[in-house]
Design a protein around this motif. Structure first.
Motif, PDB file in Angstrom:
ATOM      1  N   ARG A 467       0.792  -1.217   0.000  1.00 44.30           N
ATOM      2  CA  ARG A 467       0.000   0.000   0.000  1.00 44.30           C
ATOM      3  C   ARG A 467       0.834   1.281   0.000  1.00 44.30           C
ATOM      4  O   ARG A 467       0.283   2.378  -0.025  1.00 44.30           O
ATOM      5  N   CYS A 468       2.142   1.161   0.056  1.00 43.74           N
ATOM      6  CA  CYS A 468       3.005   2.335  -0.019  1.00 43.74           C
ATOM      7  C   CYS A 468       4.398   1.884  -0.452  1.00 43.74           C
ATOM      8  O   CYS A 468       4.680   0.687  -0.528  1.00 43.74           O
ATOM      9  N   ALA A 469       5.261   2.853  -0.723  1.00 42.90           N
ATOM     10  CA  ALA A 469       6.585   2.533  -1.259  1.00 42.90           C
ATOM     11  C   ALA A 469       7.399   1.668  -0.301  1.00 42.90           C
ATOM     12  O   ALA A 469       8.096   0.741  -0.731  1.00 42.90           O
ATOM     13  N   GLU A 487      13.182   8.447  -6.716  1.00 39.23           N
ATOM     14  CA  GLU A 487      12.556   7.257  -7.299  1.00 39.23           C
ATOM     15  C   GLU A 487      11.554   6.645  -6.325  1.00 39.23           C
ATOM     16  O   GLU A 487      10.472   6.197  -6.724  1.00 39.23           O
ATOM     17  N   ALA A 488      11.907   6.628  -5.034  1.00 35.09           N
ATOM     18  CA  ALA A 488      10.991   6.090  -4.029  1.00 35.09           C
ATOM     19  C   ALA A 488       9.731   6.941  -3.925  1.00 35.09           C
ATOM     20  O   ALA A 488       8.620   6.422  -3.762  1.00 35.09           O
ATOM     21  N   GLU A 489       9.882   8.250  -4.032  1.00 39.45           N
ATOM     22  CA  GLU A 489       8.731   9.153  -3.979  1.00 39.45           C
ATOM     23  C   GLU A 489       7.818   8.942  -5.183  1.00 39.45           C
ATOM     24  O   GLU A 489       6.588   8.942  -5.063  1.00 39.45           O
ATOM     25  N   LYS A 490       8.416   8.749  -6.346  1.00 38.71           N
ATOM     26  CA  LYS A 490       7.646   8.466  -7.559  1.00 38.71           C
ATOM     27  C   LYS A 490       6.860   7.166  -7.394  1.00 38.71           C
ATOM     28  O   LYS A 490       5.680   7.074  -7.777  1.00 38.71           O
ATOM     29  N   LEU A 491       7.498   6.155  -6.813  1.00 33.70           N
ATOM     30  CA  LEU A 491       6.842   4.875  -6.569  1.00 33.70           C
ATOM     31  C   LEU A 491       5.683   5.043  -5.596  1.00 33.70           C
ATOM     32  O   LEU A 491       4.592   4.499  -5.800  1.00 33.70           O
ATOM     33  N   ASP A 492       5.896   5.780  -4.524  1.00 37.33           N
ATOM     34  CA  ASP A 492       4.866   5.970  -3.509  1.00 37.33           C
ATOM     35  C   ASP A 492       3.629   6.641  -4.101  1.00 37.33           C
ATOM     36  O   ASP A 492       2.490   6.241  -3.834  1.00 37.33           O
TER      37      ASP A 492
END
Length: 513
Positions: A467-469, A487-492
């Protein structure tokens, strides 16, 4: 429509809770499991990631625990060969530590009391000529080599939850228990769906408190008979550094204070070093490695490796709380790792079973023990079944991993060898269905970096409760070691958009409100 009365409700989505849910569902019981955050969000993702007998527990005469754990190594290896595989350990020796004869005796017992069939036995090793000795200091000239197994710990939890769900269990993540009260022969549970910020009720004939470090705290919200038993919270921390050696074996180091640490190959590019053992008196949500623990692990490893390790070498770390049974021993490292089950039936009312302690290696046997204790209250329960069954994705021979990776690539030629290997290592034969519709590169979906694409993330959302990164990057995979913050923020953002759209289509049902 009135909600069902479940045979068993389980609080806690760690390895014990999910293992019990899977076993119970496979026996024909109706099962409900709630987890306050993500699956494996606590202790079960903060282990040393070993399926092992616990060599050092022999010093504390925990023979039953060690025998059970040693036997379970090969049971679990057969059940999930994609996420569990054999690992050889180098134990260097020198004067001043445990005497060689005592180590030989311990390793002889380790080889023979668990009915070992697959894993190779102990051998002596000349550290002057063996590659394992080249990275060690010159005073380590001889040692021993023995077998245990490596495990992707948080994935083991998720696979048990997936199998439980496939057998009919209701698995609710991000759904903390607010209260549980007996109403005669059933339990009434009040829960919060954090995603939708709605409360709902569940009724069950039996209740299992598998909340780990939160056990004592949670009992304040559960009807129960007063008890003198408590958990002992012991903090275990690990550090991750750039890889210190090129071979695929691990090390177990004896320290002068009587404790041991491991140095283990980790995610191809790193070495995992741990663990510490110290009593923890805070809230489990706030556990974090301390500077003193970091220094301890760096210093302990530097006693053995030619290359000294400092705080500057640490690229990541993690810390967890082990919910051990408080047996009154003063030394944290000597506290029992065995599990203790406490059954409370009130005034001949619905049963509550609380789990103290346990270790990831023996979770399957713990689940069998829990259900044996609850059998008088659930007479329709089926027989034991998990010993010879495989977990999702594990239906291939342990020695056929490389062949299976090639098979995945032949089915889906778009996958490069690195990605195909990671996918099969993570998902096993489930990777076949995951990639079945991929015909060219555009079918991979959006790229988040490090060969993480939309098709895999979509699978994790749909099938594995992501449900989240952080669910994806640290518990379903370890790609958090490689992706940048951007990249992690984009995924989240991608995950939350997908989840929000799905929840609008499938809101919480009326009977759960």
């Amino acid at each position: 429509m009135k909600s069902p009365v479940y045979d068993i409700a389980i609080i806690g989505g760690g390895i014990n809770g999910c293992g019990i849910a899977r076993d119970a569902a496979g026996r024909g019981l109706s099962v409900f499991l709630c987890e306050q955050n993500d699956l494996a969000g606590g202790t079960s993702s903060a282990s040393t990631k070993l399926i092992h007998g616990g060599l050092r527990y022999l010093e504390y005469y925990e023979f039953r625990l060690v025998r059970e754990a040693l036997r379970e190594r090969e049971v679990l290896l057969n059940a999930a060969p994609h996420i569990i595989w054999p690992l050889r350990f180098i134990l260097p020796h020198h004067k001043g530590l445990r005497p060689a004869w005592l180590i030989r005796l311990g390793l002889f017992l380790y080889d023979h009391i668990g009915g070992r069939k697959i894993l190779p036995g102990t051998t002596s090793v000349n550290l002057k000529s063996d590659a394992a000795g080249k990275v060690l200091k010159a005073n380590y000239s001889m040692g021993f080599e023995y077998s245990d197994c490596w495990v992707m710990d948080s994935r083991l939890v998720v696979l048990n939850a997936m199998d439980a769900a496939a057998k009919g269990a209701s698995i609710k993540t991000r759904s903390p228990l607010l209260s549980a009260a007996r109403t005669g022969k059933t339990w009434q549970l009040q829960l919060l769906d954090k995603t939708g910020n709605k409360t709902y009720q569940v009724e069950a004939r039996s209740l299992v408190n598998a909340s780990g470090p939160w056990l004592d705290e949670l009992l304040n919200h559960i009807s129960h008979t007063e008890t003198k038993e408590h958990i002992r919270m012991v903090q275990g921390s690990h550090i991750i550094v750039k890889k210190l050696f090129d071979h695929e074996r691990a090390y177990i180091f004896q320290n002068e204070d009587g404790r041991i640490i491991f140095a283990i190959p980790y995610e191809n590019e790193f070495t995992l070093i741990g663990t510490t053992d110290k009593d923890f008196h805070g809230h489990p949500d706030e556990v974090a490695i301390s500077p003193e623990e970091t220094d301890y692990l760096c210093q302990a490893a530097s006693e053995y490796f030619l290359r000294g390790i400092t705080r500057d070498d640490v690229v990541s770390s993690f810390s967890g709380v082990r919910p051990l049974f408080d047996d009154g021993k003063s030394d944290a490292k000597a506290a029992t790792r065995d599990y203790v089950l406490k059954l409370d039936t009130g005034k001949n009312e619905a049963p509550l079973l609380s789990i103290y302690g346990g270790k990831i290696t023996t979770y399957r046997k713990l689940a069998e023990s829990v259900l044996a204790r609850l059998k008088p209250f659930l007479p329709g329960m089926g027989a034991d079944w998990t010993e010879t069954s495989v977990l999702p994705g594990g239906d291939f021979r342990p020695d056929a991993f490389d062949f299976s990776v090639r098979e995945l690539q032949s089915r889906c030629p778009v996958l490069n060898t690195k990605l195909a290997t990671r996918l099969f290592r993570t998902y096993g034969t489930c990777a076949y269905a995951m990639t079945d519709t991929i015909r060219d590169r555009k079918d991979l979906g959006i790229s988040f970096g490090q060969d993480l694409y939309g098709f895999e993330v979509d699978y994790l959302i749909a099938e594995e409760w992501a449900r989240c990164a952080s669910d994806v990057l640290w518990r379903r995979t370890k790609l958090g070691l490689f992706l940048s913050a951007a990249e992690a923020e984009k995924l989240d953002s991608y995950i939350k958009t997908k989840v929000s759209a799905a929840e609008q289509i499938s809101p919480v049902t009326d009977e759960e409100k």
